[in-house]
Scaffold this motif. Structure first.
Motif, mmCIF file in Angstrom:
data_model
loop_
_atom_site.group_PDB
_atom_site.id
_atom_site.type_symbol
_atom_site.label_atom_id
_atom_site.label_comp_id
_atom_site.label_asym_id
_atom_site.label_seq_id
_atom_site.Cartn_x
_atom_site.Cartn_y
_atom_site.Cartn_z
ATOM 1 N N TRP A 186 0.846 -1.196 0.000
ATOM 2 C CA TRP A 186 0.000 0.000 0.000
ATOM 3 C C TRP A 186 0.878 1.241 0.000
ATOM 4 N N PRO A 187 0.641 2.173 -0.874
ATOM 5 C CA PRO A 187 -0.335 2.193 -1.967
ATOM 6 C C PRO A 187 -0.082 1.070 -2.972
ATOM 7 N N PRO A 188 -1.093 0.677 -3.720
ATOM 8 C CA PRO A 188 -0.931 -0.424 -4.675
ATOM 9 C C PRO A 188 0.191 -0.141 -5.665
ATOM 10 N N GLU A 189 0.773 -1.190 -6.165
ATOM 11 C CA GLU A 189 1.879 -1.068 -7.120
ATOM 12 C C GLU A 189 1.421 -0.304 -8.368
ATOM 13 N N GLY A 190 2.233 0.634 -8.803
ATOM 14 C CA GLY A 190 1.917 1.442 -9.977
ATOM 15 C C GLY A 190 1.223 2.746 -9.669
ATOM 16 N N ILE A 191 0.851 2.967 -8.401
ATOM 17 C CA ILE A 191 0.175 4.206 -8.008
ATOM 18 C C ILE A 191 1.196 5.200 -7.448
ATOM 19 N N THR A 192 1.269 6.369 -8.047
ATOM 20 C CA THR A 192 2.108 7.455 -7.551
ATOM 21 C C THR A 192 1.219 8.447 -6.812
ATOM 22 N N THR A 193 1.436 8.573 -5.522
ATOM 23 C CA THR A 193 0.563 9.426 -4.708
ATOM 24 C C THR A 193 1.017 10.883 -4.773
ATOM 25 N N GLY A 209 -6.337 7.861 -12.562
ATOM 26 C CA GLY A 209 -7.735 8.142 -12.830
ATOM 27 C C GLY A 209 -8.642 7.436 -11.841
ATOM 28 N N PHE A 210 -9.928 7.763 -11.886
ATOM 29 C CA PHE A 210 -10.889 7.230 -10.919
ATOM 30 C C PHE A 210 -10.980 5.714 -10.981
ATOM 31 N N THR A 211 -10.822 5.137 -12.150
ATOM 32 C CA THR A 211 -11.012 3.693 -12.337
ATOM 33 C C THR A 211 -9.703 2.918 -12.342
ATOM 34 N N ASP A 212 -8.632 3.510 -11.834
ATOM 35 C CA ASP A 212 -7.320 2.856 -11.885
ATOM 36 C C ASP A 212 -7.043 1.968 -10.679
ATOM 37 N N GLY A 213 -8.053 1.654 -9.901
ATOM 38 C CA GLY A 213 -7.847 0.764 -8.774
ATOM 39 C C GLY A 213 -8.547 1.255 -7.527
ATOM 40 N N VAL A 214 -8.334 0.523 -6.426
ATOM 41 C CA VAL A 214 -9.045 0.839 -5.185
ATOM 42 C C VAL A 214 -8.531 2.143 -4.572
ATOM 43 N N TYR A 215 -7.222 2.397 -4.641
ATOM 44 C CA TYR A 215 -6.712 3.646 -4.056
ATOM 45 C C TYR A 215 -7.293 4.872 -4.761
ATOM 46 N N PRO A 216 -7.222 4.952 -6.097
ATOM 47 C CA PRO A 216 -7.821 6.121 -6.757
ATOM 48 C C PRO A 216 -9.313 6.260 -6.496
ATOM 49 N N SER A 217 -10.031 5.138 -6.448
ATOM 50 C CA SER A 217 -11.482 5.209 -6.230
ATOM 51 C C SER A 217 -11.800 5.819 -4.878
ATOM 52 N N VAL A 218 -11.141 5.310 -3.835
ATOM 53 C CA VAL A 218 -11.404 5.833 -2.490
ATOM 54 C C VAL A 218 -10.889 7.265 -2.377
ATOM 55 N N PHE A 219 -9.745 7.555 -2.987
ATOM 56 C CA PHE A 219 -9.185 8.907 -2.930
ATOM 57 C C PHE A 219 -10.151 9.920 -3.534
ATOM 58 N N TYR A 220 -10.646 9.627 -4.733
ATOM 59 C CA TYR A 220 -11.538 10.584 -5.394
ATOM 60 C C TYR A 220 -12.896 10.671 -4.704
ATOM 61 N N MET A 221 -13.391 9.545 -4.180
ATOM 62 C CA MET A 221 -14.673 9.594 -3.477
ATOM 63 C C MET A 221 -14.571 10.458 -2.222
ATOM 64 N N THR A 250 -11.303 25.489 -3.674
ATOM 65 C CA THR A 250 -11.883 24.723 -4.784
ATOM 66 C C THR A 250 -11.024 24.839 -6.037
ATOM 67 N N ALA A 251 -10.498 26.023 -6.311
ATOM 68 C CA ALA A 251 -9.654 26.213 -7.493
ATOM 69 C C ALA A 251 -8.380 25.376 -7.393
ATOM 70 N N LEU A 252 -7.753 25.354 -6.215
ATOM 71 C CA LEU A 252 -6.536 24.559 -6.046
ATOM 72 C C LEU A 252 -6.832 23.063 -6.089
ATOM 73 N N GLN A 253 -8.005 22.671 -5.581
ATOM 74 C CA GLN A 253 -8.391 21.259 -5.658
ATOM 75 C C GLN A 253 -8.561 20.833 -7.113
ATOM 76 N N ALA A 254 -9.185 21.694 -7.920
ATOM 77 C CA ALA A 254 -9.341 21.400 -9.346
ATOM 78 C C ALA A 254 -7.976 21.335 -10.035
ATOM 79 N N LEU A 255 -7.064 22.222 -9.662
ATOM 80 C CA LEU A 255 -5.703 22.199 -10.220
ATOM 81 C C LEU A 255 -4.996 20.898 -9.853
ATOM 82 N N GLU A 256 -5.168 20.468 -8.622
ATOM 83 C CA GLU A 256 -4.557 19.210 -8.182
ATOM 84 C C GLU A 256 -5.104 18.037 -8.983
ATOM 85 N N TYR A 257 -6.412 17.984 -9.157
ATOM 86 C CA TYR A 257 -7.021 16.897 -9.921
ATOM 87 C C TYR A 257 -6.517 16.891 -11.369
#
Length: 261
Positions: A116-123, A187-199, A174-181
């Protein structure tokens, strides 16, 4: 005299907005389902439903403001009930985030592949934009408290200044959050970490937008002469909501950005 009010409670008059709001929410939900399944007219139905929801919110809250400012229905007893209602609403919102944190820690403490984080995920670097956003929200908590203190002491100038700064800080977050995204390495569908992070962070971002609008409405009401040192629950509820948003972000920053990364 027989028709005079003999108690401090507010007997709500018949209103069309609960029924209209229910129909609007149903229309919006059906439109969303049709849109996601690419059914014809789904986008149009979603737009109509969303427009009706906004209309209901505007008209219903307009009536409540009239009850408070001009009709005198919001007595101290009524305001106590409203405070309990706001507390329960915030408690229900907390449970949403409890579910997201539960999902995050369940996967983080017991990952399927032991990593954790899952392999291939750059936080994200927690001490880059996330830290700046943390400082922005902490500062906004100070400014909204300044505004509340000013209102309690009848200082409308400082109330407006503090509230205006809080709204600007909310927009900045909100503007900085959008910049970060926009620079997210996953992406949202790239695994469990991105899904929980974006949710979790996205749902919090939605709350920041709602809280910013809530405070902005209070600013315009203040400019119109609404609120007084003894009767300003509309603003007080917005301030409570904003502090809730602040505290949730501190947990998100510490758990997901810092520890989880």
């Amino acid at each position: 005299m027989s028709g005079a009010n003999k108690h401090p409670y507010h007997l709500v008059e018949a209103s069309p907005w609960p029924a209209v709001g229910s129909a609007a929410a149903f229309t919006m939900a059906m439109g969303a389902v049709m849109y996601m399944h690419e059914v014809a007219y789904g986008t149009a139905l979603l737009g109509v439903g969303f427009g009706l929801v906004l209309l209901t919110m505007f008209m219903w809250w307009r009536d409540i403001i009239r009850e408070a400012e001009y009709q005198g229905h919001h007595t101290p007893i009524v305001q106590i009930g409203m405070r309990y209602g706001m507390m329960l609403f915030i408690a229900s919102e907390i449970m949403f985030f409890v579910a997201f944190f539960w999902a995050f820690f369940d996967r983080a403490l017991f990952p399927n592949d032991g990593i954790w984080p899952p392999e291939g995920i750059t936080t994200f670097d927690p001490f880059d934009l996330p830290l700046i956003n943390t400082l922005i929200l902490l500062l906004s908590g100070c400014t909204v408290t300044w505004a509340h203190h000013a209102m309690q002491h009848g200082n409308r100038k400082d109330f407006m200044n503090g509230l205006g700064l809080t709204v600007l800080l909310g927009i900045s977050f909100t503007a900085l959050q959008a910049l970060e995204y926009s620079h997210a390495p996953f992406g949202f569908t790239d695994g469990v970490y991105p899904s929980v992070f974006y949710m979790a962070t996205g749902f919090h971002g939605f709350h920041v937008i709602v809280g910013t609008l809530f405070l902005a409405v209070c600013w315009f009401r203040g400019a119109a002469g609404h609120f007084s040192p003894k009767q300003h629950f509309g603003f007080e509820a917005a301030a409570w909501y904003w502090h809730f948003v602040d505290v949730v972000w501190l947990f998100l920053f510490a758990a997901i950005y810092w520890w989880g990364g």
